[in-house]
Design an enzyme around this catalytic site. Sequence first.
Site, short mmCIF file in Angstrom:
data_model
loop_
_atom_site.label_atom_id
_atom_site.label_comp_id
_atom_site.label_asym_id
_atom_site.label_seq_id
_atom_site.Cartn_x
_atom_site.Cartn_y
_atom_site.Cartn_z
N GLU B 278 43.86 41.50 48.81
CA GLU B 278 43.65 40.07 48.58
C GLU B 278 44.80 39.24 49.15
OE1 GLU B 278 41.54 39.10 44.87
OE2 GLU B 278 43.08 37.60 44.57
N GLU B 281 44.18 38.95 52.71
CA GLU B 281 43.15 37.94 52.93
C GLU B 281 43.74 36.53 52.79
OE1 GLU B 281 39.96 38.81 50.29
OE2 GLU B 281 38.56 37.43 51.25
N CYS B 299 38.05 39.07 40.63
CA CYS B 299 38.15 40.26 39.78
C CYS B 299 37.25 40.20 38.57
CB CYS B 299 39.58 40.43 39.28
SG CYS B 299 40.73 40.47 40.61
N SER B 319 37.26 35.49 47.33
CA SER B 319 37.79 36.67 48.01
C SER B 319 36.69 37.71 48.09
CB SER B 319 38.98 37.21 47.21
OG SER B 319 39.20 38.55 47.55
N LYS B 358 31.06 43.64 33.15
CA LYS B 358 31.21 44.78 34.07
C LYS B 358 29.98 45.66 34.04
CE LYS B 358 35.62 44.47 35.50
NZ LYS B 358 35.87 43.89 36.80
N GLU B 361 27.92 44.06 36.46
CA GLU B 361 28.47 44.23 37.81
C GLU B 361 28.16 45.63 38.33
OE1 GLU B 361 32.83 43.35 39.55
OE2 GLU B 361 32.47 45.36 38.83
N GLU B 366 25.05 45.43 45.39
CA GLU B 366 26.19 45.44 46.32
C GLU B 366 27.19 46.53 45.93
OE1 GLU B 366 25.36 42.84 44.49
OE2 GLU B 366 24.89 41.11 45.76
N CYS B 511 41.55 39.02 30.65
CA CYS B 511 40.83 40.21 30.15
C CYS B 511 41.23 40.58 28.73
CB CYS B 511 41.10 41.40 31.05
SG CYS B 511 40.69 41.07 32.74
#
Lengths: 165, 595
Positions: B278, B281, B299, B319, B358, B361, B366, B511
């Site tokens: 990152e 990037e 994230c 990102s 998550k 996710e 993807e 988190c």
Amino acid sequence: MDEDDCMVDIAKFFLTFSQDESCGKCTPCREGTQRMLEIIERITTGQGVAEDIPRLERLAKLIRKSSLCGLGRAAPNPVLSTLTYFRAEYEAHIHQKRCPSLKCTALVHYEIDPVKCVGCTACARHCPVPCIAGKPKAPHVIDQAHCIRCGRCFSVCRFDAVHRA
Amino acid sequence: MVSLTVDGQVVSVPAGWTILQTAEEFGIRIPRLCYHPDLSLAGSCRVCIVDVKDMGHYMPACATKVWPGMIVQTNSPEIRQARRDIVELLLDNHPKECQTCERDGNCELQNLAYTLGVRERLFEGKRKNLPADETGLSVIREPNKCILCGRCVRVCAEVQGVCNLSQQGRGFTTAVAPAHGAAMDKSVCIQCGQCINVCPTAAFIERDGTDDVWAALADPNKHVVIQTAPSIRAAIGEGFGCPPGTPATAKMIASLRRLGFEGVFDTNFAADLTIVEESHEFIERLTGKGGPLPLLTSCSPGWISFLEKFYPSLIPNASSCRSPMSMMSALLKTYYARKIGRDAKDIYVVAVMPCVAKKFEARRPEHYLDGRPLTDAVLTTREAIWMIRSYGIDYWGLPDLEFWNLPSDVFDSPMGTSTGAADIFGTTGGVMEATLRTAVEKVTGKTGQQIEFTEVRAVEGLREVTVHMNGTDLRIAVANGLANARTVLDKVVAGTETYHAIEVMACPGGCIGGGGQPYPPRGTKVLDPGLLARRASALYAIDKDKEFRRSHENPDIKALYADMLGAPGSHAAHELLHTTYAPRLPRGILLRGDQ
């Protein structure tokens, strides 16, 4: 409103309205009016028990004092005032399983007076079940096991032969 | 100051205080249910009622401000009976499933019923019977357990700015649901799980992932490995009676090994990798070689959902790095599989995450490799705690691991080393701070640069700061809680403010305040800044003790790039570690400019 109206039934009518109109935000009104209605329904169908009156009073006072808005605070008033002025009617429903004004369908039954009945068959023809037996020009009989207590026979009889009790 | 009488005592408190605040100030604990100090007032549960003289009816202590001369009675036989009856009324419309309920033992309603003395049921009757909504990949809605306190509705709107939940219907059959009673997976829900956190009962709960994990552990053909997120070690101890903020890395690894996982890996390694990628990037974009600025971090899967649903025009800014969990899973199924000589399909990757999003996710297409998910199962911290308990592991009595011939409190290699920069990922500002630690060194080309960037630690929810890097002023925004993200993103969309980088974490505090973290111990509350600060302090303590505190210094990362990936941003890295996003607009809503 007169002596033909059952005060428990009147309280139930108003309470049904409040319960229906409850928005559901605050606990006492949302849950409490439902419980009061259940108790009153028990009483008017002859399933009331002695503890139901104090429970009803306890819930009514709770809802009146702790609801969020005016609807909830006013909802128990019909129950509280009928309990104040017509407590005997509640007690008759609970202890004697009797509706003094003969309004609560579950607590009344219909009988045909064999002396007055002329056997016109009007009641048998109007009975929706049907549960009235009898030959023309002979006294008719209601089969109590199947009678739904709708009162049609009572209103169509022109000879006052059907009694409500 | 306002002078009033509370329980016979004349007290004086600042104007604008509520009765509840006043009572707490003087040591009177008024029971409450729908009240939460960080959310707006509802006054709907009526559990905190008090008697105010001459009012004619009880007043809710949480929603009534004090006035001069007010005479308050917080306790009397009548009030106690009224409170008890109100809680009984709630119980009467609640399933009698306590023994089989996920929240048995830490249910607020259960606790309240006990405290207020509901020992017999006087008013039981009909109960609502509404269908459960199990369509969400992360969040399950069980309306029959809902007691309509409305905390989820408020947290969804006020803290997360998503406004997905609201009361549907009215009266006795009211239910909390997405608009028009839509299913959770068809709604704008971003699966952050804050509704689970604030729910006093189990009306919202995560989709259970433990059955799959038990089955995998019992399968001899599977090589089952587990990875743990940075913030787990700061919170898992709470499930075993530790005070919040106790770091528990060693016990956590030991108990997971005892559960039968053949490899216990640290998501922190992937967090370091995220930072290397990152920051690469970020520097590319700063120098005009990459995509648009500001760079948005990627994230937090709840935040990514939010971006795709509410700010699709900013998708190019995000990102392209996968979340650390997915990076780790990708490496476990490729790099690690090759190292141990196993086929990727034999490796079953479990992730312990502080997050329920998550779970969503992990099932995004993807994040699949050759038709199989990179992460096979995601457990929340709560589920991991339950598994450890259920297996019969004596967390506190765990013997020294040498006794079992197992490596002690170290994560498995390769990818076992992590830096302090990865540890702080679990708290707000952590990703940004870690990125800055690496970016500053990369840009200046000098080592030994600034390590701590305390100014980006957005404990209050939102911070906009300017950081000096090699002569340039970087405008940085850090937001946690998506309502705060909205504030920043609206400025970006309107063009009123320019930033270079924005870190967004979906959950309050990052988190550590995630939707999968342990329910707060009895007597404390969720979203409590004090609780979050204690969990964060555990992570900062671990960071301080680390030998390496910058991600690019991690020797295992260097080895990984040398072995497999080449350089940050390389083709191989993009294949494995980067992903794509697409607008996911609620049905019926079109992108601006679309037909």
